[in-house]
Design a protein around this motif. Structure first.
Motif, PDB file in Angstrom:
ATOM      1  N   ARG A  99       0.837  -1.204   0.000  1.00  0.00           N
ATOM      2  CA  ARG A  99       0.000   0.000   0.000  1.00  0.00           C
ATOM      3  C   ARG A  99       0.871   1.253   0.000  1.00  0.00           C
ATOM      4  O   ARG A  99       1.912   1.304   0.661  1.00  0.00           O
ATOM      5  CB  ARG A  99      -0.918  -0.013   1.226  1.00  0.00           C
ATOM      6  CG  ARG A  99      -1.984   1.083   1.238  1.00  0.00           C
ATOM      7  CD  ARG A  99      -2.937   0.901   2.415  1.00  0.00           C
ATOM      8  NE  ARG A  99      -3.675  -0.353   2.307  1.00  0.00           N
ATOM      9  CZ  ARG A  99      -4.793  -0.495   1.601  1.00  0.00           C
ATOM     10  NH1 ARG A  99      -5.300   0.534   0.936  1.00  0.00           N
ATOM     11  NH2 ARG A  99      -5.402  -1.669   1.554  1.00  0.00           N
ATOM     12  N   ILE A 100       0.441   2.266  -0.723  1.00  0.00           N
ATOM     13  CA  ILE A 100       1.149   3.548  -0.789  1.00  0.00           C
ATOM     14  C   ILE A 100       1.031   4.251   0.567  1.00  0.00           C
ATOM     15  O   ILE A 100      -0.050   4.279   1.158  1.00  0.00           O
ATOM     16  CB  ILE A 100       0.564   4.422  -1.908  1.00  0.00           C
ATOM     17  CG1 ILE A 100       0.771   3.734  -3.260  1.00  0.00           C
ATOM     18  CG2 ILE A 100       1.200   5.811  -1.920  1.00  0.00           C
ATOM     19  CD1 ILE A 100       0.014   4.374  -4.404  1.00  0.00           C
ATOM     20  N   PRO A 101       2.119   4.821   1.094  1.00  0.00           N
ATOM     21  CA  PRO A 101       2.054   5.511   2.398  1.00  0.00           C
ATOM     22  C   PRO A 101       1.052   6.659   2.393  1.00  0.00           C
ATOM     23  O   PRO A 101       0.656   7.171   1.334  1.00  0.00           O
ATOM     24  CB  PRO A 101       3.484   6.029   2.596  1.00  0.00           C
ATOM     25  CG  PRO A 101       4.333   5.182   1.710  1.00  0.00           C
ATOM     26  CD  PRO A 101       3.467   4.824   0.532  1.00  0.00           C
ATOM     27  N   ASN A 102       0.659   7.084   3.595  1.00  0.00           N
ATOM     28  CA  ASN A 102      -0.352   8.139   3.723  1.00  0.00           C
ATOM     29  C   ASN A 102       0.223   9.443   4.268  1.00  0.00           C
ATOM     30  O   ASN A 102      -0.513  10.299   4.724  1.00  0.00           O
ATOM     31  CB  ASN A 102      -1.497   7.668   4.619  1.00  0.00           C
ATOM     32  CG  ASN A 102      -1.040   7.346   6.035  1.00  0.00           C
ATOM     33  OD1 ASN A 102       0.152   7.425   6.337  1.00  0.00           O
ATOM     34  ND2 ASN A 102      -1.964   6.978   6.904  1.00  0.00           N
ATOM     35  N   ASP A 103       1.573   9.592   4.242  1.00  0.00           N
ATOM     36  CA  ASP A 103       2.166  10.815   4.790  1.00  0.00           C
ATOM     37  C   ASP A 103       2.095  11.996   3.820  1.00  0.00           C
ATOM     38  O   ASP A 103       2.225  13.143   4.223  1.00  0.00           O
ATOM     39  CB  ASP A 103       3.620  10.569   5.198  1.00  0.00           C
ATOM     40  CG  ASP A 103       4.481  10.099   4.029  1.00  0.00           C
ATOM     41  OD1 ASP A 103       3.972   9.326   3.202  1.00  0.00           O
ATOM     42  OD2 ASP A 103       5.656  10.497   3.957  1.00  0.00           O
ATOM     43  N   LYS A 104       1.901  11.702   2.517  1.00  0.00           N
ATOM     44  CA  LYS A 104       1.771  12.761   1.516  1.00  0.00           C
ATOM     45  C   LYS A 104       1.258  12.116   0.234  1.00  0.00           C
ATOM     46  O   LYS A 104       1.111  10.897   0.141  1.00  0.00           O
ATOM     47  CB  LYS A 104       3.123  13.445   1.259  1.00  0.00           C
ATOM     48  CG  LYS A 104       4.164  12.527   0.641  1.00  0.00           C
ATOM     49  CD  LYS A 104       5.472  13.264   0.355  1.00  0.00           C
ATOM     50  CE  LYS A 104       6.496  12.349  -0.315  1.00  0.00           C
ATOM     51  NZ  LYS A 104       7.765  13.046  -0.595  1.00  0.00           N
ATOM     52  N   ASN A 105       0.982  12.935  -0.787  1.00  0.00           N
ATOM     53  CA  ASN A 105       0.583  12.406  -2.087  1.00  0.00           C
ATOM     54  C   ASN A 105       1.818  11.917  -2.847  1.00  0.00           C
ATOM     55  O   ASN A 105       2.834  12.618  -2.908  1.00  0.00           O
ATOM     56  CB  ASN A 105      -0.127  13.471  -2.919  1.00  0.00           C
ATOM     57  CG  ASN A 105      -1.625  13.477  -2.685  1.00  0.00           C
ATOM     58  OD1 ASN A 105      -2.161  12.601  -2.020  1.00  0.00           O
ATOM     59  ND2 ASN A 105      -2.308  14.465  -3.219  1.00  0.00           N
ATOM     60  N   TYR A 106       1.731  10.724  -3.405  1.00  0.00           N
ATOM     61  CA  TYR A 106       2.785  10.180  -4.258  1.00  0.00           C
ATOM     62  C   TYR A 106       2.252  10.077  -5.683  1.00  0.00           C
ATOM     63  O   TYR A 106       1.072   9.783  -5.890  1.00  0.00           O
ATOM     64  CB  TYR A 106       3.225   8.803  -3.760  1.00  0.00           C
ATOM     65  CG  TYR A 106       3.972   8.839  -2.450  1.00  0.00           C
ATOM     66  CD1 TYR A 106       5.359   8.923  -2.415  1.00  0.00           C
ATOM     67  CD2 TYR A 106       3.292   8.805  -1.230  1.00  0.00           C
ATOM     68  CE1 TYR A 106       6.046   8.963  -1.215  1.00  0.00           C
ATOM     69  CE2 TYR A 106       3.974   8.849  -0.029  1.00  0.00           C
ATOM     70  CZ  TYR A 106       5.354   8.929  -0.022  1.00  0.00           C
ATOM     71  OH  TYR A 106       6.033   8.979   1.174  1.00  0.00           O
ATOM     72  N   ASN A 107       3.135  10.303  -6.646  1.00  0.00           N
ATOM     73  CA  ASN A 107       2.738  10.254  -8.049  1.00  0.00           C
ATOM     74  C   ASN A 107       2.969   8.859  -8.612  1.00  0.00           C
ATOM     75  O   ASN A 107       4.115   8.410  -8.730  1.00  0.00           O
ATOM     76  CB  ASN A 107       3.526  11.279  -8.867  1.00  0.00           C
ATOM     77  CG  ASN A 107       3.126  12.700  -8.538  1.00  0.00           C
ATOM     78  OD1 ASN A 107       1.943  12.990  -8.364  1.00  0.00           O
ATOM     79  ND2 ASN A 107       4.093  13.592  -8.449  1.00  0.00           N
TER      80      ASN A 107
END
Length: 711
Positions: free
Chosen positions: A258-266
């Motif tokens: 899962r993509i982390p939730n600390d910021k938006n990733y592209n």
């Protein structure tokens, strides 16, 4: 027959050989070549070395070379934009090709990883995240920004971009003794047979692949960017109906499920170029648009808080260098503080010599980008083209081009503005049905009314630039434009919109007034000789409602004139020495009660198009304080989010003050050029008292802000 066959075979083989030699076009290194803003002069021996490198790069012709060049077509647009944002010459994109052949999984013998071949200590120093979840060295966005920042920092040391290029290979300490002493600050350098091989390879990469790319057709594929967090790649693939294996291949930076939730990733999605536009529309659907266009401008203070008062306050605004305007600043002074020429400063900010600098606003000291970081923006009530361009750091000419506009116009609230590519001619102008006004109330769906009234920034005449013309895009296309050339027609159009069109006699009784910065209900009532109570009634305003810049007010000139007795004893107009000759501000003696302006509110609900910066300005607090009150890690906010705009202690203090009905107080509206000191002198109070009464932590105030003054 044998002779004829032999001739045919010979002709055929000769033709094949000729075609092959034409396909493998090998450029030659010139005697002088521009690279990274520096002229490089090549000695005959250096030319031979560079030419040998070029030939090695472009031969043999095969699948590996073709694949490598195609990846440049995919990745270069991303790299170019980031290099421009950071302020690094475009030629450095070829360094990524030299380092990794644009392979995110490339690993060197010294354990350097990713597109730009960062070793772990340097990567961590540059702010890249490396753990069991992600490795940002393999992310083209994060690693390119880190590489550009590293190069720019090193260029400050060596004072030459060609020298900075060698520091990328050897470090700033390693280039000692490797560079001629006369290269520092040089605009021209010489390559000879003693020049470091890394510099020769870099130059050969630029000449070879620039030549090759310019002779290729556009790739059949390109990347679509999907900014997100918390999701899995499988979820994204399922929602967008794309191959999950492609997502894993081109997003090698993600190790976890899962993509982390600390910021938006592209997330990069490789798609056929013909399908890219439809996929982008699917990603940027109208329901998500309001969430995408909040959190701008992205501001980061560079100058320390404890810096001397005389030192310019430098910010990073949307990733670019900027400077905070302070009271009294004009364009020449602000440009000088930022060490920029006046012409360049005006160009960076899409300004002219007639425009007035607004205090407490951050201005650009670098060129804005060709496109914004988000694809769309929904226009808020009263928002101007200049404000949108400034908010997102996009050049005005690009913003106009993307939206098929020939000149700057007033935009209707709710309109969807394109900020990354040009709207198709067949695509109608879109509106959000329930776009929100600045006070959080839904705006009614109405005709698309756009005026050539300037870009919404203040001019030295304190008026909007205007040619008094209106464009009515009734069909919401660019092919059916009606020009309306008089104020009477404009008023009729507004009244038609309200269902109460005025007569065509030329004496319209109702007109519209757009609020200018520094104006108050009192000054507007005096201008039209009507009462404040009537203005509130005509526009459904409560006593606690604050005016917004560019807000449209309905004025009925046939209403009974306002009596002058209400101002002769209780209200004394006071004038300031602002450059723009503002309307008189009003001192009114009244019993101090709570909830008389924005500063009394404890919470604010985020509306579409609002940013932390705008909200902070409305409530007279800093962005940092607003983030601290709401435990925000960055400037990202979403529509409908409830923000605390006053601390509990401040609220209790205000409550205790309001309970004292005998306290005599009034409000002062800050005019252009005013400072806390001048206001304190004019009102015979101290600066400390002003700060205490208005919960100000510093001396920063903004035009239009209301300050409580007690007597």
């Amino acid at each position: 027959m044998k002779i004829v066959l032999a001739l045919l075979l010979t002709f055929g083989l000769g033709g094949t050989t000729m075609a092959t030699s034409q396909d493998i076009s090998i450029p030659q290194a010139p005697r002088r070549v521009e690279f990274a803003d520096v002229t490089i002069k090549l000695t005959p021996r250096a030319q031979q070395i560079v030419n040998a490198q070029i030939k090695a790069l472009l031969t043999p012709e095969g699948e590996f070379l073709n694949r490598k060049v195609e990846k440049m077509q995919w990745y270069f647009p991303i790299i170019e934009e980031i290099l421009e944002e950071v302020g690094v010459p475009d030629d450095f994109k070829y360094i990524a090709v030299l380092e990794s052949s644009l392979d995110p999984n490339a690993v060197s013998t010294s354990n350097a990883v990713g597109f730009w071949q960062f070793k772990q200590p340097t990567a961590l120093e540059m702010g890249l995240r490396i753990d069991n979840t992600i490795d940002e060295r393999k992310d083209i966005f994060s690693s390119t920004r880190a590489a550009a920042t590293y190069l720019k920092r090193n260029n400050v040391v060596v004072n030459n971009w060609v020298s900075a290029m060698l520091t990328y290979n050897l470090g700033t300490g390693g280039v000692s003794g490797q560079l001629p002493s006369n290269w520092s600050y040089a605009r021209e350098v010489t390559f000879d047979d003693d020049t470091h091989p890394y510099l020769v390879k870099a130059l050969a990469h630029r000449i070879a692949f620039e030549h090759r790319i310019n002779r290729l057709r556009d790739s059949e594929y390109r990347f679509v960017v999907y900014p997100t967090q918390k999701q899995t790649l499988n979820d994204i693939a399922k929602n967008l109906v794309v191959d999950p294996n492609d997502l894993q291949k081109y997003n090698a930076w993600l190790y976890a499920n899962r993509i982390p939730n600390d910021k938006n990733y592209n997330v990069l999605i490789p798609v056929n170029a013909n399908q890219a536009e439809s996929l982008e529309k699917q990603i940027n659907n109208r329901q998500d648009i309001a969430k995408l266009d909040v959190g701008f401008p992205q501001l980061e203070r560079v100058t320390p808080e404890d810096a001397a008062a005389s030192e310019p306050i430098i910010y990073r605004i949307n990733g670019r260098k900027g400077i905070l305007a302070q009271p009294g600043d004009e364009i020449p002074q602000l440009a000088a503080k930022g060490k920029a020429g006046v012409y360049k400063f005006m160009k960076y900010n899409d300004m002219t010599e007639r425009d007035v600098v607004e205090s407490d606003k951050v201005y650009y000291l670098q060129s804005k980008g060709r496109k914004a970081k988000v694809p769309y923006h929904t226009v808020a009530e009263g928002e101007t083209m200049w404000e949108i361009a400034h908010m997102y750091g996009i050049r005005m000419k690009n913003l106009l081009k993307f939206n098929r506009l020939k000149n700057v116009q007033r935009l209707q609230a709710g309109r969807v503005v394109w900020m990354q590519k040009k709207r198709s001619k067949s695509q109608p102008i879109e509106f959000i049905e329930e776009a929100q006004s600045n006070d959080g109330t839904p705006l009614p769906r109405k005709k698309d009314i756009a005026t050539n009234s300037g870009v919404g920034r203040k001019t030295k005449n304190n008026v909007e630039k205007s040619d008094n013309s209106i464009i009515d895009r009734k069909q919401k296309t660019d092919d059916d434009i009606v020009i309306i050339e008089s104020d009477e027609q404009l008023n009729n159009l507004f009244e038609e919109e309200r269902g109460t069109a005025t007569s065509g006699t030329g004496s319209a009784s109702t007109r519209s007034h757009f609020v200018q910065r520094g104006e108050t209900l009192y000054s507007i009532s005096r201008k039209y000789n009507v009462s404040i109570e009537n203005i509130r009634k005509w526009n459904n305003l409560n006593a606690s409602d604050a005016l917004q810049y560019n807000q449209r007010l309905v004025i009925n000139s046939n209403a009974p004139a306002a009596t002058s007795t209400s101002t002769t004893s209780d209200e004394t107009p006071t004038y300031t020495t602002g450059r723009t000759s503002p309307e008189p501000t009003t001192r009114r003696t009244e019993t101090y009660t709570s909830s008389t302006n924005n500063n009394s509110a404890e919470y604010h609900t985020v509306s579409a198009g609002e940013t932390l910066f705008r909200i902070s300005q409305n409530y007279g607090i800093s962005v940092d304080n607003l983030k601290a009150l709401n435990n925000l890690k960055d400037n990202t906010i979403s529509v409908g989010q409830r923000l605390r705009v006053k601390s509990t202690s401040s609220a209790s203090t205000s409550s205790s003050q309001s309970s004292s009905s005998t306290a005599s107080a009034y409000y002062h509206t800050v005019a252009a050029g005013e400072t806390l000191y001048r206001i304190s002198v004019n009102n015979k109070v101290s600066v400390d008292q002003l700060k205490a009464w208005n919960n100000l932590k510093d001396n920063n105030i903004s035009v239009g802000q209301k300050l409580l003054i007690k007597k």
